[in-house]
Design a protein around this motif. Structure first.
Motif, PDB file in Angstrom:
ATOM      1  N   SER A 153      34.122  47.449  30.720  1.00  0.00           N
ATOM      2  CA  SER A 153      33.100  46.271  30.501  1.00  0.00           C
ATOM      3  C   SER A 153      33.766  44.929  30.624  1.00  0.00           C
ATOM      4  N   SER A 154      35.083  44.710  31.228  1.00  0.00           N
ATOM      5  CA  SER A 154      35.625  43.540  31.208  1.00  0.00           C
ATOM      6  C   SER A 154      36.824  43.551  32.383  1.00  0.00           C
ATOM      7  N   VAL A 155      37.287  42.525  32.705  1.00  0.00           N
ATOM      8  CA  VAL A 155      38.425  42.676  33.740  1.00  0.00           C
ATOM      9  C   VAL A 155      39.341  41.644  33.036  1.00  0.00           C
ATOM     10  N   THR A 156      40.698  41.955  33.292  1.00  0.00           N
ATOM     11  CA  THR A 156      41.913  41.239  32.481  1.00  0.00           C
ATOM     12  C   THR A 156      42.746  40.799  33.721  1.00  0.00           C
ATOM     13  N   VAL A 157      42.853  39.508  34.115  1.00  0.00           N
ATOM     14  CA  VAL A 157      43.664  39.030  35.115  1.00  0.00           C
ATOM     15  C   VAL A 157      44.556  38.644  34.536  1.00  0.00           C
ATOM     16  N   THR A 158      46.074  39.082  35.117  1.00  0.00           N
ATOM     17  CA  THR A 158      47.392  38.529  34.837  1.00  0.00           C
ATOM     18  C   THR A 158      48.012  37.923  36.095  1.00  0.00           C
ATOM     19  N   VAL A 194      47.270  40.403  39.308  1.00  0.00           N
ATOM     20  CA  VAL A 194      46.531  41.763  39.103  1.00  0.00           C
ATOM     21  C   VAL A 194      45.667  41.452  38.253  1.00  0.00           C
ATOM     22  N   VAL A 195      44.353  41.983  38.795  1.00  0.00           N
ATOM     23  CA  VAL A 195      43.225  42.341  38.144  1.00  0.00           C
ATOM     24  C   VAL A 195      42.855  43.574  37.914  1.00  0.00           C
TER      25      VAL A 195
END
Length: 127
Positions: A36-41, A111-112
């Motif tokens: 449901s979401s993406v985390t970008v680091t 990193v996504v």
């Protein structure tokens, strides 16, 4: 003169083709639920978390504020559309939408990752 393919060879190739198709569909079914979401680091630190349900353009910047990558979220999928790195491998990766799929830009250390918002630390009972 001898035949190259006999009846048994055709049967073996047919069975092998059916097994390959079944394995392909099994992997597609076991791919996992959509996130449901993406985390970008960036540099190992969380840069931001963005919903996959909302179409948006995310400009990822470096420490000096220069835009290094552009992440597009459209139709529930995230893809890297621009990058200033020399190889641009992250731009050529497919769009991601299933949980735990990744897009990696090694030169820019970005990193996504697709995540599930239910992992916020709350379970169904606490919400």
């Amino acid at each position: 003169m001898r035949r190259r393919f006999g009846k048994n060879d055709r049967i073996f190739i047919g069975i092998l083709a059916v097994v390959c198709v079944l394995v392909f569909f099994a992997f597609r079914m076991l791919q996992g639920p959509g996130g449901s979401s993406v985390t970008v680091t960036r540099d190992g630190e969380v840069y931001g978390t963005y919903s996959l349900s909302q179409d948006q353009r995310i400009e990822i910047t470096d420490e000096e504020g220069k835009v290094t990558n552009v992440l597009m979220i459209e139709d529930g999928k995230a893809s890297m559309t621009e990058a200033d790195c020399p190889d641009k491998l992250c731009v050529h990766q497919k769009a991601i939408s299933a949980e735990n799929e990744n897009i990696v830009c090694l030169p820019n250390r970005i990193v996504v990752t697709v995540t599930d918002s239910a992992e916020d630390g709350f379970d169904a009972m606490a919400q």
